[in-house]
Motif scaffolding. Structure first.
Motif, mmCIF file in Angstrom:
data_model
loop_
_atom_site.group_PDB
_atom_site.id
_atom_site.type_symbol
_atom_site.label_atom_id
_atom_site.label_comp_id
_atom_site.label_asym_id
_atom_site.label_seq_id
_atom_site.Cartn_x
_atom_site.Cartn_y
_atom_site.Cartn_z
ATOM 1 N N VAL A 199 5.950 36.824 32.177
ATOM 2 C CA VAL A 199 6.462 38.046 32.810
ATOM 3 C C VAL A 199 5.656 39.249 32.337
ATOM 4 C CG1 VAL A 199 8.489 39.549 33.036
ATOM 5 C CG2 VAL A 199 8.773 37.062 32.950
ATOM 6 N N GLU A 200 5.326 39.257 31.039
ATOM 7 C CA GLU A 200 4.652 40.437 30.476
ATOM 8 C C GLU A 200 3.900 40.037 29.217
ATOM 9 O OE1 GLU A 200 7.253 43.303 28.576
ATOM 10 O OE2 GLU A 200 6.151 44.971 29.486
ATOM 11 N N THR A 201 2.758 40.663 28.972
ATOM 12 C CA THR A 201 2.043 40.475 27.703
ATOM 13 C C THR A 201 1.809 41.854 27.100
ATOM 14 O OG1 THR A 201 0.922 38.495 28.533
ATOM 15 C CG2 THR A 201 -0.048 39.556 26.609
ATOM 16 N N VAL A 202 2.326 42.058 25.873
ATOM 17 C CA VAL A 202 2.148 43.357 25.209
ATOM 18 C C VAL A 202 1.210 43.162 24.020
ATOM 19 C CG1 VAL A 202 3.317 45.238 23.981
ATOM 20 C CG2 VAL A 202 4.447 44.108 25.903
ATOM 21 N N PHE A 203 0.073 43.873 24.047
ATOM 22 C CA PHE A 203 -0.894 43.773 22.959
ATOM 23 C C PHE A 203 -0.360 44.477 21.719
ATOM 24 C CE2 PHE A 203 -4.563 45.691 20.735
ATOM 25 C CZ PHE A 203 -5.185 44.518 20.330
ATOM 26 N N ALA A 204 -0.404 43.801 20.563
ATOM 27 C CA ALA A 204 0.097 44.419 19.327
ATOM 28 C C ALA A 204 -0.842 44.097 18.173
ATOM 29 C CB ALA A 204 1.511 43.929 19.035
ATOM 30 N N GLY A 205 -2.149 44.355 18.355
ATOM 31 C CA GLY A 205 -3.109 44.114 17.278
ATOM 32 C C GLY A 205 -3.395 42.633 17.109
ATOM 33 N N PRO A 206 -3.127 42.093 15.910
ATOM 34 C CA PRO A 206 -3.501 40.691 15.650
ATOM 35 C C PRO A 206 -2.738 39.699 16.524
ATOM 36 C CG PRO A 206 -2.218 41.611 13.824
ATOM 37 C CD PRO A 206 -2.522 42.737 14.741
ATOM 38 N N HIS A 207 -1.576 40.087 17.019
ATOM 39 C CA HIS A 207 -0.788 39.224 17.884
ATOM 40 C C HIS A 207 -0.458 39.974 19.175
ATOM 41 C CE1 HIS A 207 0.162 37.714 13.834
ATOM 42 N NE2 HIS A 207 0.195 36.533 14.426
ATOM 43 N N SER A 208 -0.078 39.206 20.189
ATOM 44 C CA SER A 208 0.497 39.841 21.380
ATOM 45 C C SER A 208 1.878 39.245 21.594
ATOM 46 C CB SER A 208 -0.371 39.560 22.605
ATOM 47 O OG SER A 208 -1.618 40.205 22.450
ATOM 48 N N LEU A 209 2.752 40.040 22.184
ATOM 49 C CA LEU A 209 4.116 39.569 22.440
ATOM 50 C C LEU A 209 4.233 39.247 23.928
ATOM 51 C CD1 LEU A 209 6.845 39.195 20.967
ATOM 52 C CD2 LEU A 209 7.484 41.452 21.819
ATOM 53 N N GLN A 210 4.508 37.975 24.210
ATOM 54 C CA GLN A 210 4.624 37.568 25.618
ATOM 55 C C GLN A 210 6.080 37.306 25.975
ATOM 56 O OE1 GLN A 210 1.836 34.235 26.169
ATOM 57 N NE2 GLN A 210 0.490 35.697 27.204
ATOM 58 N N THR A 211 6.482 37.807 27.138
ATOM 59 C CA THR A 211 7.810 37.486 27.655
ATOM 60 C C THR A 211 7.652 36.371 28.678
ATOM 61 O OG1 THR A 211 8.462 39.780 27.366
ATOM 62 C CG2 THR A 211 9.876 38.445 28.774
ATOM 63 N N LEU A 212 8.452 35.303 28.504
ATOM 64 C CA LEU A 212 8.349 34.121 29.364
ATOM 65 C C LEU A 212 9.671 33.938 30.097
ATOM 66 C CD1 LEU A 212 7.331 31.821 26.398
ATOM 67 C CD2 LEU A 212 5.727 33.014 27.874
ATOM 68 N N GLU A 213 9.590 33.466 31.349
ATOM 69 C CA GLU A 213 10.834 33.188 32.086
ATOM 70 C C GLU A 213 10.857 31.719 32.485
ATOM 71 O OE1 GLU A 213 12.467 36.202 34.804
ATOM 72 O OE2 GLU A 213 12.352 34.604 36.309
ATOM 73 N N HIS A 214 12.004 31.077 32.223
ATOM 74 C CA HIS A 214 12.175 29.674 32.606
ATOM 75 C C HIS A 214 12.459 29.632 34.108
ATOM 76 C CE1 HIS A 214 14.550 25.733 32.535
ATOM 77 N NE2 HIS A 214 13.298 25.429 32.235
ATOM 78 N N LEU A 215 11.643 28.869 34.850
ATOM 79 C CA LEU A 215 11.717 28.932 36.315
ATOM 80 C C LEU A 215 13.058 28.459 36.863
ATOM 81 C CD1 LEU A 215 8.114 27.730 37.151
ATOM 82 C CD2 LEU A 215 9.103 29.979 37.623
ATOM 83 N N THR A 216 13.644 27.419 36.266
ATOM 84 C CA THR A 216 14.894 26.876 36.807
ATOM 85 C C THR A 216 16.098 27.739 36.474
ATOM 86 O OG1 THR A 216 13.899 24.769 36.179
ATOM 87 C CG2 THR A 216 16.141 24.690 37.062
ATOM 88 N N SER A 217 16.215 28.125 35.172
ATOM 89 C CA SER A 217 17.434 28.831 34.751
ATOM 90 C C SER A 217 17.276 30.347 34.782
ATOM 91 C CB SER A 217 17.804 28.407 33.320
ATOM 92 O OG SER A 217 16.794 28.859 32.422
#
Ligand SMILES: Nc1ncnc2c1ncn2[C@@H]1O[C@H](COP(=O)(O)OP(=O)(O)OP(=O)(O)O)[C@@H](O)[C@H]1O
Length: 363
Positions: free
Chosen positions: A298-316
Protein backbone atom coordinates in the motif's frame (compact mmCIF):
# COMPACT_ATOMS: atom_id res chain seq x y z
CA UNK A 1 17.33 -12.99 48.92
CA UNK A 2 16.37 -9.79 47.09
CA UNK A 3 17.96 -6.54 48.24
CA UNK A 4 14.60 -4.75 48.07
CA UNK A 5 11.35 -6.63 48.18
CA UNK A 6 7.84 -5.23 47.78
CA UNK A 7 4.81 -7.39 48.43
CA UNK A 8 1.14 -6.57 47.87
CA UNK A 9 1.74 -2.82 47.97
CA UNK A 10 -1.33 -0.60 47.84
CA UNK A 11 -1.20 3.21 47.84
CA UNK A 12 -3.75 5.96 47.36
CA UNK A 13 -4.41 9.69 47.45
CA UNK A 14 -7.41 10.20 49.69
CA UNK A 15 -10.01 7.71 48.47
CA UNK A 16 -8.38 7.30 45.07
CA UNK A 17 -6.38 4.07 44.87
CA UNK A 18 -3.34 4.40 42.60
CA UNK A 19 -1.27 1.25 43.25
CA UNK A 20 -2.82 -2.18 43.80
CA UNK A 21 -1.32 -5.40 45.06
CA UNK A 22 2.07 -4.52 43.57
CA UNK A 23 5.03 -6.93 43.86
CA UNK A 24 8.61 -6.05 42.99
CA UNK A 25 12.07 -7.49 43.69
CA UNK A 26 15.38 -5.72 43.24
CA UNK A 27 18.40 -8.02 43.24
CA UNK A 28 21.86 -7.06 44.57
CA UNK A 29 23.81 -4.89 42.10
CA UNK A 30 21.15 -4.81 39.38
CA UNK A 31 19.39 -1.94 37.65
CA UNK A 32 15.65 -2.50 37.40
CA UNK A 33 13.54 -0.24 35.20
CA UNK A 34 9.91 0.42 36.11
CA UNK A 35 8.26 1.13 32.78
CA UNK A 36 4.71 2.37 32.44
CA UNK A 37 2.53 4.97 30.75
CA UNK A 38 2.00 8.42 32.19
CA UNK A 39 -0.21 8.36 35.28
CA UNK A 40 0.15 4.62 36.00
CA UNK A 41 1.71 5.31 39.42
CA UNK A 42 5.49 5.20 38.84
CA UNK A 43 6.32 8.30 40.89
CA UNK A 44 3.94 7.20 43.63
CA UNK A 45 5.81 3.90 43.78
CA UNK A 46 9.20 5.65 44.10
CA UNK A 47 7.87 8.03 46.73
CA UNK A 48 6.45 5.06 48.65
CA UNK A 49 9.80 3.25 48.53
CA UNK A 50 11.63 6.40 49.68
CA UNK A 51 9.18 6.87 52.56
CA UNK A 52 7.76 10.14 51.21
CA UNK A 53 4.33 8.57 50.74
CA UNK A 54 2.70 6.29 53.31
CA UNK A 55 1.44 3.05 51.83
CA UNK A 56 -1.99 1.61 52.72
CA UNK A 57 -1.23 -2.08 52.36
CA UNK A 58 1.55 -4.58 51.85
CA UNK A 59 5.21 -4.34 52.82
CA UNK A 60 8.57 -2.91 51.74
CA UNK A 61 11.68 -4.74 52.97
CA UNK A 62 15.27 -3.61 52.40
CA UNK A 63 18.11 -6.06 53.11
CA UNK A 64 15.92 -7.94 55.56
CA UNK A 65 14.68 -4.83 57.41
CA UNK A 66 11.00 -3.99 57.12
CA UNK A 67 10.71 -0.31 56.09
CA UNK A 68 6.94 -0.18 55.74
CA UNK A 69 4.14 -2.51 56.76
CA UNK A 70 0.99 -0.61 57.69
CA UNK A 71 -0.43 0.10 60.09
CA UNK A 72 2.48 -0.64 62.44
CA UNK A 73 5.66 0.23 60.53
CA UNK A 74 6.74 3.34 58.61
CA UNK A 75 10.46 4.06 58.74
CA UNK A 76 10.99 7.79 57.94
CA UNK A 77 12.84 8.69 54.72
CA UNK A 78 16.06 9.81 56.46
CA UNK A 79 16.48 6.38 58.06
CA UNK A 80 15.84 4.25 54.96
CA UNK A 81 19.31 4.39 53.35
CA UNK A 82 17.66 5.03 50.01
CA UNK A 83 19.08 7.67 47.62
CA UNK A 84 16.65 9.53 45.41
CA UNK A 85 17.56 11.17 42.11
CA UNK A 86 14.52 13.21 41.15
CA UNK A 87 13.37 14.34 37.72
CA UNK A 88 15.52 17.25 36.47
CA UNK A 89 18.09 16.76 39.24
CA UNK A 90 16.36 18.95 41.80
CA UNK A 91 19.63 20.61 42.87
CA UNK A 92 19.43 23.40 45.46
CA UNK A 93 20.22 26.58 43.47
CA UNK A 94 21.45 28.53 46.51
CA UNK A 95 24.11 25.90 47.33
CA UNK A 96 27.36 25.17 45.47
CA UNK A 97 27.86 21.84 43.72
CA UNK A 98 29.92 20.58 46.67
CA UNK A 99 27.30 21.69 49.21
CA UNK A 100 24.61 19.93 47.16
CA UNK A 101 26.58 16.68 47.09
CA UNK A 102 27.38 16.94 50.81
CA UNK A 103 23.81 17.84 51.79
CA UNK A 104 22.83 14.39 53.06
CA UNK A 105 26.11 13.96 54.92
CA UNK A 106 25.52 16.57 57.62
CA UNK A 107 24.88 14.98 61.00
CA UNK A 108 21.58 16.36 62.34
CA UNK A 109 23.00 16.35 65.90
CA UNK A 110 25.27 19.44 66.32
CA UNK A 111 27.51 17.83 69.01
CA UNK A 112 28.32 14.98 66.61
CA UNK A 113 29.50 17.25 63.80
CA UNK A 114 33.10 17.73 65.07
CA UNK A 115 35.55 16.28 62.55
CA UNK A 116 32.73 15.85 60.09
CA UNK A 117 33.81 18.68 57.82
CA UNK A 118 37.04 17.04 56.65
CA UNK A 119 35.40 13.64 56.19
CA UNK A 120 32.51 15.24 54.35
CA UNK A 121 34.77 17.18 52.00
CA UNK A 122 36.74 14.09 51.12
CA UNK A 123 33.52 12.12 50.42
CA UNK A 124 32.20 14.98 48.24
CA UNK A 125 35.48 15.07 46.31
CA UNK A 126 35.38 11.30 45.81
CA UNK A 127 31.79 11.45 44.53
CA UNK A 128 32.54 14.31 42.12
CA UNK A 129 35.57 12.39 40.88
CA UNK A 130 33.33 9.34 40.36
CA UNK A 131 30.85 11.25 38.20
CA UNK A 132 33.60 12.94 36.18
CA UNK A 133 33.32 16.48 37.66
CA UNK A 134 36.41 16.68 39.91
CA UNK A 135 36.80 20.46 39.55
CA UNK A 136 33.17 21.47 40.09
CA UNK A 137 33.09 21.55 43.91
CA UNK A 138 32.76 25.36 44.22
CA UNK A 139 30.71 25.90 41.07
CA UNK A 140 27.16 27.32 41.11
CA UNK A 141 24.97 24.43 39.81
CA UNK A 142 23.07 26.86 37.56
CA UNK A 143 26.27 27.24 35.50
CA UNK A 144 26.27 23.54 34.62
CA UNK A 145 24.68 21.88 31.58
CA UNK A 146 21.62 19.64 32.06
CA UNK A 147 23.76 16.50 31.79
CA UNK A 148 26.31 17.82 34.32
CA UNK A 149 23.51 18.71 36.74
CA UNK A 150 22.21 15.14 36.49
CA UNK A 151 25.67 13.81 37.28
CA UNK A 152 25.81 16.07 40.36
CA UNK A 153 22.36 14.75 41.35
CA UNK A 154 23.70 11.20 41.07
CA UNK A 155 26.75 12.12 43.17
CA UNK A 156 24.41 13.58 45.79
CA UNK A 157 22.26 10.43 45.80
CA UNK A 158 25.33 8.18 46.16
CA UNK A 159 27.22 10.27 48.75
CA UNK A 160 25.58 8.82 51.90
CA UNK A 161 26.39 5.32 50.58
CA UNK A 162 22.75 4.26 50.18
CA UNK A 163 21.65 0.64 49.86
CA UNK A 164 19.51 1.51 46.84
CA UNK A 165 19.28 4.45 44.42
CA UNK A 166 15.90 5.44 42.96
CA UNK A 167 15.81 7.53 39.77
CA UNK A 168 12.62 9.25 38.62
CA UNK A 169 12.80 9.87 34.84
CA UNK A 170 16.30 11.29 35.38
CA UNK A 171 17.06 11.93 31.71
CA UNK A 172 13.67 13.26 30.58
CA UNK A 173 14.75 16.89 30.18
CA UNK A 174 17.90 16.14 28.15
CA UNK A 175 18.17 16.09 24.37
CA UNK A 176 18.36 12.72 22.61
CA UNK A 177 22.13 12.55 21.99
CA UNK A 178 23.08 13.56 25.53
CA UNK A 179 20.43 11.27 27.00
CA UNK A 180 21.75 8.02 25.54
CA UNK A 181 25.38 8.88 26.49
CA UNK A 182 24.47 9.80 30.06
CA UNK A 183 22.27 6.70 30.42
CA UNK A 184 25.24 4.49 29.63
CA UNK A 185 27.49 6.49 31.97
CA UNK A 186 25.05 6.32 34.89
CA UNK A 187 24.51 2.62 34.32
CA UNK A 188 28.27 1.97 34.40
CA UNK A 189 28.74 4.16 37.49
CA UNK A 190 26.03 2.34 39.40
CA UNK A 191 27.31 -1.07 38.33
CA UNK A 192 30.86 -0.18 39.33
CA UNK A 193 29.71 1.10 42.73
CA UNK A 194 27.65 -2.09 43.14
CA UNK A 195 24.59 -0.07 44.19
CA UNK A 196 21.29 -1.57 43.04
CA UNK A 197 18.95 0.94 41.46
CA UNK A 198 15.45 1.48 40.15
CA UNK A 199 14.98 3.63 37.07
CA UNK A 200 11.45 4.91 36.50
CA UNK A 201 10.60 5.80 32.92
CA UNK A 202 7.79 5.87 30.38
CA UNK A 203 10.35 5.53 27.55
CA UNK A 204 10.55 1.90 26.45
CA UNK A 205 13.85 2.39 24.62
CA UNK A 206 15.36 3.85 27.77
CA UNK A 207 14.09 0.95 29.88
CA UNK A 208 15.06 -1.78 27.43
CA UNK A 209 18.56 -0.44 26.63
CA UNK A 210 19.59 0.61 30.14
CA UNK A 211 18.20 -1.85 32.68
CA UNK A 212 19.13 -5.44 33.50
CA UNK A 213 15.45 -6.26 34.07
CA UNK A 214 12.25 -4.35 33.49
CA UNK A 215 8.98 -4.30 35.44
CA UNK A 216 6.03 -3.18 33.33
CA UNK A 217 3.53 -1.25 35.43
CA UNK A 218 0.06 -1.02 33.93
CA UNK A 219 -2.96 0.44 35.73
CA UNK A 220 -1.18 0.59 39.08
CA UNK A 221 -0.02 -3.01 39.22
CA UNK A 222 2.88 -5.17 38.01
CA UNK A 223 1.98 -6.62 34.61
CA UNK A 224 5.26 -8.50 34.02
CA UNK A 225 8.88 -8.51 35.12
CA UNK A 226 11.68 -9.92 33.00
CA UNK A 227 14.80 -9.17 31.00
CA UNK A 228 14.25 -6.82 28.05
CA UNK A 229 14.58 -9.85 25.76
CA UNK A 230 11.91 -11.81 27.65
CA UNK A 231 9.46 -8.91 27.66
CA UNK A 232 9.94 -8.27 23.96
CA UNK A 233 9.78 -11.85 22.75
CA UNK A 234 7.64 -13.52 25.41
CA UNK A 235 5.21 -10.92 26.76
CA UNK A 236 2.67 -12.36 29.17
CA UNK A 237 -0.21 -10.34 27.72
CA UNK A 238 -1.09 -8.43 24.57
CA UNK A 239 -0.94 -5.20 26.58
CA UNK A 240 2.67 -5.82 27.68
CA UNK A 241 3.65 -6.92 24.15
CA UNK A 242 2.24 -3.74 22.65
CA UNK A 243 3.74 -1.51 25.34
CA UNK A 244 7.34 -2.71 25.00
CA UNK A 245 7.55 -2.47 21.20
CA UNK A 246 5.73 -2.01 17.90
CA UNK A 247 3.31 -4.91 17.58
CA UNK A 248 0.55 -6.23 15.34
CA UNK A 249 -2.07 -8.59 16.66
CA UNK A 250 -3.11 -11.10 14.00
CA UNK A 251 -5.93 -13.66 14.23
CA UNK A 252 -4.62 -17.21 14.46
CA UNK A 253 -5.69 -20.81 15.01
CA UNK A 254 -3.41 -22.69 17.39
CA UNK A 255 -2.24 -26.07 16.13
CA UNK A 256 0.26 -27.22 18.75
CA UNK A 257 3.70 -25.66 18.25
CA UNK A 258 2.39 -23.33 15.51
CA UNK A 259 -0.52 -21.11 14.55
CA UNK A 260 -2.28 -20.73 11.21
CA UNK A 261 -2.55 -17.07 10.19
CA UNK A 262 -2.87 -14.89 7.11
CA UNK A 263 0.92 -15.20 6.83
CA UNK A 264 0.70 -19.00 6.72
CA UNK A 265 1.70 -21.34 9.54
CA UNK A 266 4.06 -19.66 12.02
CA UNK A 267 5.88 -21.39 14.91
CA UNK A 268 4.80 -20.11 18.34
CA UNK A 269 6.83 -19.73 21.54
CA UNK A 270 4.67 -22.19 23.51
CA UNK A 271 1.89 -24.61 22.71
CA UNK A 272 -1.19 -23.13 21.05
CA UNK A 273 -4.68 -24.48 20.59
CA UNK A 274 -7.99 -23.02 19.49
CA UNK A 275 -8.75 -19.55 18.28
CA UNK A 276 -6.48 -16.74 19.45
CA UNK A 277 -4.13 -14.00 18.29
CA UNK A 278 -0.41 -13.89 17.56
CA UNK A 279 1.85 -10.92 18.20
CA UNK A 280 4.02 -10.07 15.23
CA UNK A 281 6.74 -7.39 15.22
CA UNK A 282 7.28 -5.34 12.02
CA UNK A 283 10.90 -6.55 11.73
CA UNK A 284 9.69 -10.18 11.61
CA UNK A 285 7.98 -9.71 8.23
CA UNK A 286 9.85 -10.12 4.94
CA UNK A 287 7.83 -9.19 1.81
CA UNK A 288 9.15 -10.56 -1.50
CA UNK A 289 7.85 -9.62 -4.97
CA UNK A 290 5.51 -12.36 -6.26
CA UNK A 291 2.74 -11.79 -8.80
CA UNK A 292 0.76 -14.63 -7.11
CA UNK A 293 1.39 -13.31 -3.57
CA UNK A 294 -1.45 -12.85 -1.06
CA UNK A 295 -0.49 -9.28 -0.20
CA UNK A 296 -0.23 -5.95 -1.99
CA UNK A 297 2.05 -3.04 -1.02
CA UNK A 298 0.00 0.00 0.00
CA UNK A 299 2.80 2.40 0.93
CA UNK A 300 6.58 2.52 1.38
CA UNK A 301 8.00 5.18 3.70
CA UNK A 302 11.76 5.76 3.53
CA UNK A 303 13.33 6.03 7.00
CA UNK A 304 17.10 5.93 6.48
CA UNK A 305 18.58 2.46 7.03
CA UNK A 306 15.12 0.87 6.88
CA UNK A 307 11.86 1.59 5.12
CA UNK A 308 8.43 1.01 6.58
CA UNK A 309 6.06 -0.80 4.24
CA UNK A 310 2.32 -1.08 4.71
CA UNK A 311 0.93 -4.35 3.32
CA UNK A 312 -2.69 -5.35 2.72
CA UNK A 313 -3.92 -8.94 2.73
CA UNK A 314 -5.94 -9.35 -0.48
CA UNK A 315 -8.60 -11.71 0.91
CA UNK A 316 -9.28 -10.20 4.34
CA UNK A 317 -8.16 -6.59 3.78
CA UNK A 318 -6.09 -6.81 7.02
CA UNK A 319 -3.17 -4.39 7.05
CA UNK A 320 0.25 -4.90 8.58
CA UNK A 321 3.58 -3.08 8.56
CA UNK A 322 7.07 -4.37 7.86
CA UNK A 323 10.50 -2.85 8.46
CA UNK A 324 12.52 -3.72 5.38
CA UNK A 325 16.12 -3.05 4.34
CA UNK A 326 17.50 -2.23 0.93
CA UNK A 327 17.05 0.34 -1.81
CA UNK A 328 15.34 -1.68 -4.54
CA UNK A 329 12.02 -2.18 -2.74
CA UNK A 330 8.60 -3.10 -4.11
CA UNK A 331 6.40 -0.05 -4.62
CA UNK A 332 2.67 0.62 -4.08
CA UNK A 333 0.37 -1.74 -5.97
CA UNK A 334 2.94 -4.53 -6.32
CA UNK A 335 1.98 -8.04 -5.18
CA UNK A 336 4.18 -9.73 -2.58
CA UNK A 337 4.30 -12.88 -0.50
CA UNK A 338 5.20 -12.40 3.14
CA UNK A 339 7.38 -14.62 5.29
CA UNK A 340 7.39 -14.35 9.09
CA UNK A 341 10.52 -15.20 11.02
CA UNK A 342 9.04 -16.79 14.14
CA UNK A 343 8.52 -17.86 16.73
CA UNK A 344 5.74 -15.51 17.78
CA UNK A 345 3.78 -15.25 21.03
CA UNK A 346 0.28 -16.78 20.89
CA UNK A 347 -2.51 -15.43 23.07
CA UNK A 348 -5.63 -17.43 23.71
CA UNK A 349 -9.15 -16.01 23.45
CA UNK A 350 -8.80 -14.17 26.80
CA UNK A 351 -5.44 -12.64 25.87
CA UNK A 352 -3.16 -14.83 28.01
CA UNK A 353 0.13 -16.00 26.54
CA UNK A 354 0.11 -19.78 26.27
CA UNK A 355 3.76 -20.58 26.85
CA UNK A 356 4.53 -22.04 30.28
CA UNK A 357 8.02 -20.54 30.24
CA UNK A 358 6.71 -16.98 29.93
CA UNK A 359 4.56 -17.52 33.01
CA UNK A 360 7.68 -18.21 35.04
CA UNK A 361 8.92 -14.66 34.36
CA UNK A 362 5.57 -13.07 35.09
CA UNK A 363 5.52 -11.31 38.43
N1 LIG B 1 -0.72 14.49 45.21
C1 LIG B 1 -1.65 13.85 44.49
N2 LIG B 1 -2.95 13.93 44.82
C2 LIG B 1 -3.91 13.29 44.12
N3 LIG B 1 -3.66 12.50 43.05
C3 LIG B 1 -2.37 12.37 42.67
C4 LIG B 1 -1.30 13.03 43.38
N4 LIG B 1 -0.14 12.69 42.78
C5 LIG B 1 -0.46 11.87 41.75
N5 LIG B 1 -1.79 11.67 41.69
C6 LIG B 1 -2.51 10.82 40.73
O1 LIG B 1 -2.07 9.48 40.92
C7 LIG B 1 -1.90 8.84 39.66
C8 LIG B 1 -0.48 8.32 39.56
O2 LIG B 1 0.39 9.43 39.54
P1 LIG B 1 1.97 9.25 39.40
O3 LIG B 1 2.58 10.62 39.39
O4 LIG B 1 2.46 8.29 40.41
O5 LIG B 1 2.06 8.58 37.95
P2 LIG B 1 3.31 8.46 36.97
O6 LIG B 1 3.22 7.13 36.36
O7 LIG B 1 4.56 8.81 37.69
O8 LIG B 1 2.98 9.58 35.90
P3 LIG B 1 4.01 10.45 34.99
O9 LIG B 1 4.76 9.47 34.13
O10 LIG B 1 3.08 11.31 34.19
O11 LIG B 1 4.90 11.22 35.92
C9 LIG B 1 -2.22 9.86 38.58
O12 LIG B 1 -3.52 9.61 38.12
C10 LIG B 1 -2.16 11.18 39.30
O13 LIG B 1 -3.11 12.07 38.77
Amino acid sequence: MSELSVRGLGASYGRREVLFDLDLDLEAGEMLAVLGPSGCGKTTLLRSLAGLHRIDRGSITLAGTVLAAPPSTHVPPEHRRIGLMPQEGGLFPHLSVGENVGFGLVNPLPHKRRGDRVRRRSRVEAMLELVGLPDAIDVDPRELSGGQQQRVALARALAPNPSVVLMDEPFASLDTGLRSGLRREVRELLHSSGTPSILVTHDRTEAMTTADRVTVLLDGSTAQTGTPHELYHRPSSEAVGAFVGEAMMVEGMGVGMAAETIFGTIPVTGVASGHGRVLVRPEQLTPTADSDGDFVIVETVFAGPHSLQTLEHLTSGARSTAWVRGTDLCGPGERVRVQVSGPVAFFDAVGVETSDRSKSVTA
